[in-house]
Design a protein around this motif. Sequence first.
Motif, PDB file in Angstrom:
ATOM      1  N   LYS A 119      48.781  42.624  43.711  1.00 41.53           N
ATOM      2  CA  LYS A 119      48.009  41.930  42.837  1.00 41.53           C
ATOM      3  C   LYS A 119      46.668  41.878  42.646  1.00 41.53           C
ATOM      4  O   LYS A 119      45.730  42.114  41.887  1.00 41.53           O
ATOM      5  N   HIS A 122      44.912  45.290  42.919  1.00 37.03           N
ATOM      6  CA  HIS A 122      44.935  45.883  41.531  1.00 37.03           C
ATOM      7  C   HIS A 122      44.147  45.188  40.583  1.00 37.03           C
ATOM      8  O   HIS A 122      43.471  45.783  39.772  1.00 37.03           O
ATOM      9  N   ARG A 123      44.101  43.869  40.859  1.00 40.75           N
ATOM     10  CA  ARG A 123      43.192  43.106  39.835  1.00 40.75           C
ATOM     11  C   ARG A 123      41.581  43.415  40.186  1.00 40.75           C
ATOM     12  O   ARG A 123      40.830  43.613  39.462  1.00 40.75           O
ATOM     13  N   GLN A 124      41.309  43.518  41.563  1.00 38.48           N
ATOM     14  CA  GLN A 124      40.222  43.665  42.108  1.00 38.48           C
ATOM     15  C   GLN A 124      39.769  45.089  41.471  1.00 38.48           C
ATOM     16  O   GLN A 124      38.559  45.412  41.167  1.00 38.48           O
ATOM     17  N   ASP A 126      40.785  46.478  38.577  1.00 39.87           N
ATOM     18  CA  ASP A 126      40.390  46.573  37.359  1.00 39.87           C
ATOM     19  C   ASP A 126      38.912  46.162  37.113  1.00 39.87           C
ATOM     20  O   ASP A 126      38.364  46.459  36.245  1.00 39.87           O
TER      21      ASP A 126
END
Length: 179
Positions: A119, A122-124, A126
């Motif tokens: 997460k 993945h967030r990084q 984005d």
Amino acid sequence: MNAFNTLLENLDQVFLGNTTSQWLRAAAAFLVVILFFTFLRRVLERKRARWKDIDNPAVELAALLLANTRRYIRVILGLYFAGKILTLPPAIARTFDMVIVVGIAIQLATWATAALRYKIQHRQGDGASGAAGAAGEGPSTRAPIGLLMFVGQLIIWLLAGLFALDNLGINITALVAGL
């Protein structure tokens, strides 16, 4: 016919509070569980190769969790089902319970840690997809992410430890209050 009667008589002999036939059924259940989960893992690993081409976060996370499933979990599940067939002495039953609870707590914490890492990465990803995000991705952004990852893993493993202790019958009220 005499050998068959002898075999049937031996199935009724008691060892550690269980008949030989119960021990044989428990061993069979243990082997079936291990073979089933080994087969299931191999099938999913073959499918995982095809999942790499799919751009779906849920599929990526499922593949990651499969990759982070420890091999000993099959043995623990086999022991669990074999233990349900047998009537074990209290000391051995307690040892079985401890191994199963600790093993499941470790596996759950491993999955949660892998999901947290996924997460955050993945967030990084984005945030870094735009031009401003790519320019801002330096040591100053990695340090807070590393700290966040450390704190998240610490919380996950603390919760796993508390889960294991609670399921082993230890009163964790004072530990929770202390935390």
